[in-house]
Write a protein that holds these residues in place. Structure first.
Motif, PDB file in Angstrom:
ATOM      1  N   ALA A 432       0.430  -0.912  -0.129  1.00  0.00           N
ATOM      2  CA  ALA A 432      -0.290  -0.285   0.199  1.00  0.00           C
ATOM      3  C   ALA A 432       0.987   1.655   0.268  1.00  0.00           C
ATOM      4  O   ALA A 432       0.341   2.229  -0.609  1.00  0.00           O
ATOM      5  CB  ALA A 432      -0.732   0.174   1.162  1.00  0.00           C
ATOM      6  N   ASN A 433       2.054   1.576   0.762  1.00  0.00           N
ATOM      7  CA  ASN A 433       3.218   2.036   0.504  1.00  0.00           C
ATOM      8  C   ASN A 433       4.029   2.191  -0.433  1.00  0.00           C
ATOM      9  O   ASN A 433       4.538   3.259  -0.798  1.00  0.00           O
ATOM     10  CB  ASN A 433       4.006   1.979   2.048  1.00  0.00           C
ATOM     11  N   GLU A 434       3.720   1.638  -1.619  1.00  0.00           N
ATOM     12  CA  GLU A 434       5.111   1.558  -2.627  1.00  0.00           C
ATOM     13  C   GLU A 434       4.015   1.247  -3.940  1.00  0.00           C
ATOM     14  O   GLU A 434       3.627   0.315  -4.683  1.00  0.00           O
ATOM     15  CB  GLU A 434       5.696   0.040  -2.465  1.00  0.00           C
ATOM     16  N   PRO A 435       3.285   1.976  -4.186  1.00  0.00           N
ATOM     17  CA  PRO A 435       2.249   1.628  -5.971  1.00  0.00           C
ATOM     18  C   PRO A 435       3.545   1.419  -6.555  1.00  0.00           C
ATOM     19  O   PRO A 435       4.320   1.497  -6.998  1.00  0.00           O
ATOM     20  CB  PRO A 435       2.164   3.247  -5.927  1.00  0.00           C
ATOM     21  N   PRO A 436       2.703  -0.371  -7.085  1.00  0.00           N
ATOM     22  CA  PRO A 436       3.436  -1.290  -7.832  1.00  0.00           C
ATOM     23  C   PRO A 436       3.215  -0.483  -9.698  1.00  0.00           C
ATOM     24  O   PRO A 436       2.409   0.238  -9.939  1.00  0.00           O
ATOM     25  CB  PRO A 436       3.548  -2.452  -8.018  1.00  0.00           C
ATOM     26  N   SER A 437       4.068  -1.398 -10.460  1.00  0.00           N
ATOM     27  CA  SER A 437       3.248  -0.581 -11.811  1.00  0.00           C
ATOM     28  C   SER A 437       2.172  -2.123 -12.455  1.00  0.00           C
ATOM     29  O   SER A 437       2.323  -2.448 -11.529  1.00  0.00           O
ATOM     30  CB  SER A 437       4.584  -1.670 -12.482  1.00  0.00           C
ATOM     31  N   ILE A 438       1.508  -1.450 -13.217  1.00  0.00           N
ATOM     32  CA  ILE A 438       0.617  -2.331 -13.155  1.00  0.00           C
ATOM     33  C   ILE A 438       0.807  -3.693 -13.879  1.00  0.00           C
ATOM     34  O   ILE A 438       0.485  -4.866 -13.101  1.00  0.00           O
ATOM     35  CB  ILE A 438      -0.784  -1.266 -14.507  1.00  0.00           C
ATOM     36  N   GLY A 475      -3.096   4.326  -6.418  1.00  0.00           N
ATOM     37  CA  GLY A 475      -1.641   4.356  -5.837  1.00  0.00           C
ATOM     38  C   GLY A 475      -0.553   5.761  -6.859  1.00  0.00           C
ATOM     39  O   GLY A 475      -0.168   6.270  -6.011  1.00  0.00           O
ATOM     40  N   ARG A 476      -0.220   5.187  -7.822  1.00  0.00           N
ATOM     41  CA  ARG A 476       0.551   5.621  -8.646  1.00  0.00           C
ATOM     42  C   ARG A 476       0.477   7.865  -8.688  1.00  0.00           C
ATOM     43  O   ARG A 476       1.010   8.495  -8.566  1.00  0.00           O
ATOM     44  CB  ARG A 476       0.272   5.148  -9.888  1.00  0.00           C
ATOM     45  N   VAL A 477      -0.957   7.836  -9.160  1.00  0.00           N
ATOM     46  CA  VAL A 477      -1.790   9.053  -9.489  1.00  0.00           C
ATOM     47  C   VAL A 477      -1.068   9.702  -7.770  1.00  0.00           C
ATOM     48  O   VAL A 477      -1.206  10.885  -8.116  1.00  0.00           O
ATOM     49  CB  VAL A 477      -2.978   9.204  -9.739  1.00  0.00           C
ATOM     50  N   LEU A 478      -1.971   9.011  -7.289  1.00  0.00           N
ATOM     51  CA  LEU A 478      -1.696   9.940  -5.841  1.00  0.00           C
ATOM     52  C   LEU A 478      -0.478  10.278  -5.137  1.00  0.00           C
ATOM     53  O   LEU A 478      -0.272  11.375  -4.704  1.00  0.00           O
ATOM     54  CB  LEU A 478      -1.897   9.018  -4.631  1.00  0.00           C
ATOM     55  N   THR A 479       0.635   9.249  -6.233  1.00  0.00           N
ATOM     56  CA  THR A 479       2.488   9.710  -5.434  1.00  0.00           C
ATOM     57  C   THR A 479       2.688  10.981  -6.518  1.00  0.00           C
ATOM     58  O   THR A 479       3.630  11.901  -5.763  1.00  0.00           O
ATOM     59  CB  THR A 479       3.016   8.410  -6.225  1.00  0.00           C
ATOM     60  N   GLU A 480       1.824  10.867  -7.908  1.00  0.00           N
ATOM     61  CA  GLU A 480       2.610  11.773  -8.418  1.00  0.00           C
ATOM     62  C   GLU A 480       2.183  13.224  -8.635  1.00  0.00           C
ATOM     63  O   GLU A 480       2.208  14.243  -8.105  1.00  0.00           O
ATOM     64  CB  GLU A 480       2.138  11.389  -9.797  1.00  0.00           C
ATOM     65  N   THR A 481       1.011  13.275  -7.656  1.00  0.00           N
ATOM     66  CA  THR A 481      -0.188  14.752  -6.869  1.00  0.00           C
ATOM     67  C   THR A 481       0.878  14.677  -5.674  1.00  0.00           C
ATOM     68  O   THR A 481      -0.259  15.500  -4.900  1.00  0.00           O
ATOM     69  CB  THR A 481      -1.350  14.305  -6.875  1.00  0.00           C
ATOM     70  N   ARG A 482       1.126  13.608  -4.754  1.00  0.00           N
ATOM     71  CA  ARG A 482       2.260  14.370  -3.852  1.00  0.00           C
ATOM     72  C   ARG A 482       0.291  14.259  -2.441  1.00  0.00           C
ATOM     73  O   ARG A 482       0.893  14.872  -1.897  1.00  0.00           O
ATOM     74  CB  ARG A 482       2.414  15.356  -3.406  1.00  0.00           C
ATOM     75  N   GLY A 483      -0.401  13.446  -2.934  1.00  0.00           N
ATOM     76  CA  GLY A 483      -1.571  13.151  -1.980  1.00  0.00           C
ATOM     77  C   GLY A 483      -2.553  14.127  -1.922  1.00  0.00           C
ATOM     78  O   GLY A 483      -3.660  14.044  -1.439  1.00  0.00           O
ATOM     79  N   ASN A 484      -2.459  14.937  -3.277  1.00  0.00           N
ATOM     80  CA  ASN A 484      -3.572  16.026  -3.481  1.00  0.00           C
ATOM     81  C   ASN A 484      -5.082  15.732  -3.914  1.00  0.00           C
ATOM     82  O   ASN A 484      -5.233  14.889  -4.846  1.00  0.00           O
ATOM     83  CB  ASN A 484      -3.197  16.954  -4.252  1.00  0.00           C
TER      84      ASN A 484
END
Length: 517
Positions: A432-438, A475-484
């Motif tokens: 949950a803390n490390e978004p993987p590739s699809i 998970g990847r989108v949340l990482t890229e948007t810094r949780g926004n």
């Protein structure tokens, strides 16, 4: 269906009223035992919508009484209930109704509970909170499966809360417990992979302890700790005079593990020539000591472990592909500590108690700020690093309470490389803390799905894959948007409430409370 919010379950006629309802309806009857009224209500609603009749009870006695008088087609039971546990209920049901499928659900998902459930004959074991859609699918699968009473083993695991040192209540650990439970009736070869310090040997010992070979020896050998020219001698033994220094016959680990389990740790460090001989032994089941002519037949279960990316090692010519497939019959992944930080308070409590016993010291407590500091650390050394830190603080801190400024981390900082390469063909569980590739998410789910013991009889692959794809994507989108979340919802093209619900369902946000049971 009886709505528990309008029915007095203390009424002695409650069970009979349910049976009267059953006579007026058609379809399969599901019996539910759970002392949580909300859980009973949810199960009644979902199963009723799926076309089943449902009889729900707050304890095992009511369910057993109904089963004796009116029968049933499937049982769903909690473990912790008044008037007898769900595991006791499972035992009674299997004694009188060996073909009746039983699903065990619990908020107290321990290794012992998982193993005892499967050893007792449970069709499936789920930890709370569970996906109600998945549970309904399991009910359908259990009812359509050909009735065949599994051969029950005469030896039972002693019911206790032993976890063999592997502790946790996170989803990743619960899934690991569940898999070990499913393995308890088998002797299949297992390959454990995970970072250094995660507890791979503890998992191997647990697999052995809950297996048919539990009365036999558990022998461990670390390939990385043995000189290259001595590995074959350590594995297969040698005769007197086989080489300089061989002053007497010496049995190898295969002989010492006879009728038990041989744990090959850090198998990725094994030299190629030794890999070739190990493969031959696994294929033929026989071997000879170094310098000897006597053919010995090995009766050993193999469990191997590695922190390396073995598919990458195969590509680089450092590991035999045929040996990999011999070992990777049942893959088990041990999650990193940073991917299950919710387990840190439990582990800290365990290590404090352990250190207090071993060092004859009074137990200590971590302040709230100290625990927050622990939760915020990246733990590159995983559980081993956590245990060492707790022991160090127990010795060096004179106060009963450990303050945040006493916690000093040593060693390297956060690793920049993910736990596995996106290009690797060996899939890894999703953190949950490390978004993987699809691609990685799909590969893992396919590996996990088709490595289950019932193989192609399993169902629900489409939903499982979609869940992992959503997990990776969001998970990847949340990482890229810094949780926004507002920005993430806009990128995904969904509203913020939908995003919040999906994050909760997928485990992509911290839980504020823990289930009481």
């Amino acid at each position: 269906m009886i709505n528990p919010s309008t029915r007095d379950e203390s009424d002695p006629n409650y069970a009979s009223s349910l049976s009267e309802l059953d006579t007026k309806t058609t379809g399969k009857t599901i019996l539910v035992a759970d002392d949580d009224k909300a859980i009973r209500f949810v199960l009644e609603q979902a199963l009723s919508r799926a076309g089943y009749q449902v009889a729900a009870f707050p304890d095992s006695r009511g369910l057993l009484d109904h089963l004796t008088r009116h029968g049933g087609d499937l049982v769903i039971t909690d473990i912790v209930m008044p008037n007898g546990s769900g595991l006791d209920l499972l035992k009674e049901i299997k004694a009188g109704h060996p073909d009746l499928p039983v699903l065990v659900i619990t908020a107290q998902s321990t290794l012992s509970n998982a193993v005892n459930a499967f050893e007792g004959g449970a069709f499936e074991y789920l930890s709370k909170p569970f996906d109600i859609t998945k549970l309904v699918d399991l009910v359908k699968r259990a009812l359509t499966r050909t009735k065949a009473s599994p051969k029950q083993r005469s030896r039972r695991v002693v019911e206790s809360d032993r976890s063999h040192g592997f502790i946790g209540s996170s989803r990743a650990v619960q899934e690991l417990f569940r898999t070990i439970g499913r393995l308890s009736n088998t002797e299949m070869t297992v390959l454990i992979h995970g970072e250094s310090g995660t507890g791979k040997e503890l998992v191997a010992r647990a697999v052995h302890a809950y297996s048919p070979r539990r009365s036999g020896p558990f022998t461990a050998i670390n390939m990385a700790a043995i000189p290259r020219d001595l590995i074959e001698s350590e594995l297969f033994g040698h005769e007197k005079g086989a080489f300089t220094g061989a002053v007497t016959r010496r049995p190898g680990h295969f002989e010492r593990a006879e009728s038990g389990t041989l744990f090959l740790d850090e198998i990725g460090d094994m030299p190629m020539d030794a890999q070739t001989r190990l493969l031959r032994v696994l294929q033929e089941g026989t071997y000879t000591r170094i310098g000897g002519t006597e053919t010995l037949r090995g009766n050993v279960r193999i469990i191997a472990a590695t922190h390396q990316d073995l598919p990458a090692a195969i590509t680089e010519g450092r590991f035999r592909e045929d040996l990999f497939y011999r070992l990777n019959v049942i893959p088990l992944h041990v999650p990193s500590l940073r991917s299950r930080t919710e387990d840190i308070p439990l582990l800290v409590e365990h290590f404090i108690a352990k250190a207090a016993r071993e060092l004859a010291l009074p137990p200590k407590r971590f302040s709230g700020e100290a625990m927050q500091r622990m939760l915020g650390h990246d733990w590159p050394g995983n559980v081993r690093e956590l245990e060492n830190l707790v022991h160090r603080l127990m010795v060096l801190v004179p106060d009963e309470n450990i303050a945040a400024d006493r916690i000093l981390f040593s060693g390297p900082q956060r690793r920049t490389q993910p736990e596995s390469s996106e290009t690797s063909t060996q899939s890894q569980p999703i953190s949950a803390n490390e978004p993987p590739s699809i691609k990685q998410a799909i590969l893992f789910e396919l590996d996990r799905f088709f490595s289950t013991l019932d193989g192609l009889e399993a169902t629900g692959l489409h939903a499982a894959i979609l869940r992992q794809v959503e997990h990776a994507m969001i998970g990847r989108v949340l990482t890229e948007t810094r949780g926004n979340r507002l920005k993430a919802a806009s990128v995904l093209g969904i509203n913020r409430n939908t995003l919040r619900k999906k994050m909760a369902d997928l485990g992509l946000e911290p839980k504020n409370s823990r289930s009481k049971r």
